[in-house]
Write an enzyme that holds these catalytic residues in place. Structure first.
Site, PDB file in Angstrom:
ATOM      1  N   HIS A  23      -7.127   0.095   1.107  1.00  0.00           N
ATOM      2  CA  HIS A  23      -7.857   1.306   1.352  1.00  0.00           C
ATOM      3  C   HIS A  23      -7.727   2.321   0.219  1.00  0.00           C
ATOM      4  O   HIS A  23      -8.508   3.272   0.123  1.00  0.00           O
ATOM      5  CB  HIS A  23      -7.289   1.850   2.685  1.00  0.00           C
ATOM      6  CG  HIS A  23      -7.489   3.239   3.057  1.00  0.00           C
ATOM      7  ND1 HIS A  23      -6.494   4.062   3.495  1.00  0.00           N
ATOM      8  CD2 HIS A  23      -8.631   3.972   3.081  1.00  0.00           C
ATOM      9  CE1 HIS A  23      -6.972   5.235   3.800  1.00  0.00           C
ATOM     10  NE2 HIS A  23      -8.247   5.221   3.556  1.00  0.00           N
ATOM     11  N   HIS A  77       0.853  -1.198   0.000  1.00  0.00           N
ATOM     12  CA  HIS A  77       0.000   0.000   0.000  1.00  0.00           C
ATOM     13  C   HIS A  77       0.882   1.238   0.000  1.00  0.00           C
ATOM     14  O   HIS A  77       1.859   1.305   0.753  1.00  0.00           O
ATOM     15  CB  HIS A  77      -0.886  -0.062   1.254  1.00  0.00           C
ATOM     16  CG  HIS A  77      -1.832   1.067   1.455  1.00  0.00           C
ATOM     17  ND1 HIS A  77      -2.292   1.879   0.438  1.00  0.00           N
ATOM     18  CD2 HIS A  77      -2.439   1.530   2.590  1.00  0.00           C
ATOM     19  CE1 HIS A  77      -3.130   2.768   0.943  1.00  0.00           C
ATOM     20  NE2 HIS A  77      -3.224   2.592   2.241  1.00  0.00           N
ATOM     21  N   HIS A 122      -1.787  -2.368  10.981  1.00  0.00           N
ATOM     22  CA  HIS A 122      -2.013  -1.588  12.208  1.00  0.00           C
ATOM     23  C   HIS A 122      -2.583  -2.514  13.274  1.00  0.00           C
ATOM     24  O   HIS A 122      -3.507  -3.299  12.996  1.00  0.00           O
ATOM     25  CB  HIS A 122      -3.041  -0.477  11.985  1.00  0.00           C
ATOM     26  CG  HIS A 122      -2.659   0.548  10.962  1.00  0.00           C
ATOM     27  ND1 HIS A 122      -1.699   1.501  11.174  1.00  0.00           N
ATOM     28  CD2 HIS A 122      -3.142   0.781   9.709  1.00  0.00           C
ATOM     29  CE1 HIS A 122      -1.594   2.277  10.099  1.00  0.00           C
ATOM     30  NE2 HIS A 122      -2.454   1.857   9.204  1.00  0.00           N
TER      31      HIS A 122
HETATM   32 FE1  FEO Z   1      -4.275   3.529   4.057  1.00  0.00          FE
HETATM   33 FE2  FEO Z   1      -2.636   2.563   6.995  1.00  0.00          FE
HETATM   34  O1  FEO Z   1      -2.904   3.444   5.347  1.00  0.00           O
END
Ligand code: FEO
Length: 395
Positions: free
Chosen positions: A145, A78, A224
């Site tokens: 995302h 990403h 995360h």
């Molecule tokens: Fe879309 Fe943790 O970045």
């Protein structure tokens, strides 16, 4: 945070950001982590980096396992800078010509963030890379995302490196779901709502694709928060449910007030909702952060928004909330507006314009009270709450 071995030869070498309190407009009172993963096989691969400023910690973690210069492949799932911000420093350390694996869109996006002429290898959906005993498979996950997002799956270990998906903004000493337990679920829910809810159709489609592929997942490692090692099915099921945005009999009453008149209206509307047996969450924007309001909105059936009229418009905190809400595209909800005013009273109409833009069903043209609500006005507010509540129960 020291490196954590998550499987034989596979390590989380990421870092905790204990002090971040605002993640591009999302409140993160417990910080976050930027997870990065090192796979040591006949060839060595690093999956993702960290936010700029944390590179030294990442390199120190890697160095506890291998010399960073021995890394053979850099894999970027990403391009957003909480995962790519460390790339410049890492590529300098491991070698500027190290093959950098990413999606086709990842190559484009990384090139715009870092015009460095790196040795990109843009992978096709399903393409594989052999490290020796292990094989990595890359799965495009557009919009989860960003358009560049992809997953990396280790076929032999059945470990999914899922980038942002299934994450939580949580910095802790616990690193696994079986260590922290259900206490992590509210953080996962807040993360889904504020980062991924507007991509719910893509989430549902991806889950179906993964199910159709028969992909066996023993562990999910997001970029995360904690790693889902004991029960990855739990977060997959939660995502399936959240992406449907099925509400419960609950209303969110979000408002601000200048001289307590809109607040009094909110209290009376809240009592009306409660009177018909609907769960109600009054949330004053003087107390609640927009991202916490959104977390409650996700499983509510009604959004009731209140604002006084200020300078012919909506109170700024309410406009901020509605702008943020519109971007996250809540679905399957009804809506209603209210507010006090002095002489012009445009706020209710303007709130309804936000609701129309969100394609929510407006169940009442809205309730306005001039200056201070008297007993009759408060009774009208109470009945307004009852009307919304009865509509919720009939949904
Ligand atoms: Fe879309 Fe943790 O970045």
């Amino acid at each position: 945070m020291k490196p954590v071995q998550i499987a034989e030869g596979i390590y989380d070498v990421g870092v905790n950001d204990w002090n971040i309190q605002d993640f591009h407009g999302y409140s993160t009172p417990l910080g976050s982590s930027y997870n990065a993963f090192l796979i040591v096989d006949e060839k060595i691969a690093l999956i993702d980096t960290v936010k700029k400023g944390f590179e030294d910690k990442l390199l120190a973690n890697i160095a506890q396992i291998v010399d960073p210069k021995k890394i053979d492949y850099m894999i970027s799932n990403h391009a957003e800078m909480d995962h790519s911000g460390g790339l410049v420093e890492i590529m300098r350390e491991i070698g500027e010509d190290t093959p950098l694996y990413c999606s086709k869109m990842g190559k484009k996006n990384l090139s715009m963030h870092f015009p460095r002429g790196w040795n990109y290898h843009a992978v096709k959906n399903g393409e594989e890379l052999t490290l020796g005993r292990r094989t990595l498979a890359f799965l495009e996950t557009r919009m989860l995302h960003w358009p560049d997002s992809m997953f990396t799956y280790v076929k032999e270990d059945k470990i999914l490196f899922s980038s942002d998906a299934f994450g939580q903004h949580y910095a802790g000493n616990e690193k696994f779901d079986d260590v922290i337990g259900d206490a992590i679920m509210p953080h996962a829910k807040k993360y889904f709502t504020n980062i991924l809810m507007h991509f719910s159709p893509q989430v549902a489609k991806l889950l179906k694709t993964v199910a159709d592929m028969g992909l066996e997942i023993r562990m999910i490692c997001p970029d995360h928060g904690i790693i889902w090692r004991s029960d990855p099915g739990k977060i997959i099921e939660a995502y399936a449910s959240w992406s449907r945005q099925e509400g419960i009999n609950k209303a969110i009453l979000v408002y601000d007030s200048m001289w307590h008149s809109t607040e009094k209206m909110a209290d009376a509307i809240s009592s009306g909702l409660d009177d018909v047996g609907v769960e109600v969450r009054p949330m004053s924007l003087r107390k609640w952060h927009r991202s916490d309001v959104m977390t409650e909105v996700m499983d509510a059936k009604a959004i009731v928004a209140g604002s006084p009229t200020l300078n012919n418009g909506i109170f700024p905190t309410v406009a901020d909330m509605l702008t943020y809400m519109k971007g996250l595209r809540p679905k399957n909800k009804i809506a209603a507006a209210f507010g006090s005013y002095g002489w012009s009273g445009e706020a209710v109409k303007q709130i309804n314009q936000y609701f129309e833009a969100m394609k929510l069903e407006i169940v009442d043209e809205g309730l306005r009270v001039q200056y201070v609500p008297d007993a009759d006005a408060l009774e009208t507010c109470f009945q307004f709450g009852r009307k919304i509540g009865e509509r919720i129960i009939s949904m």
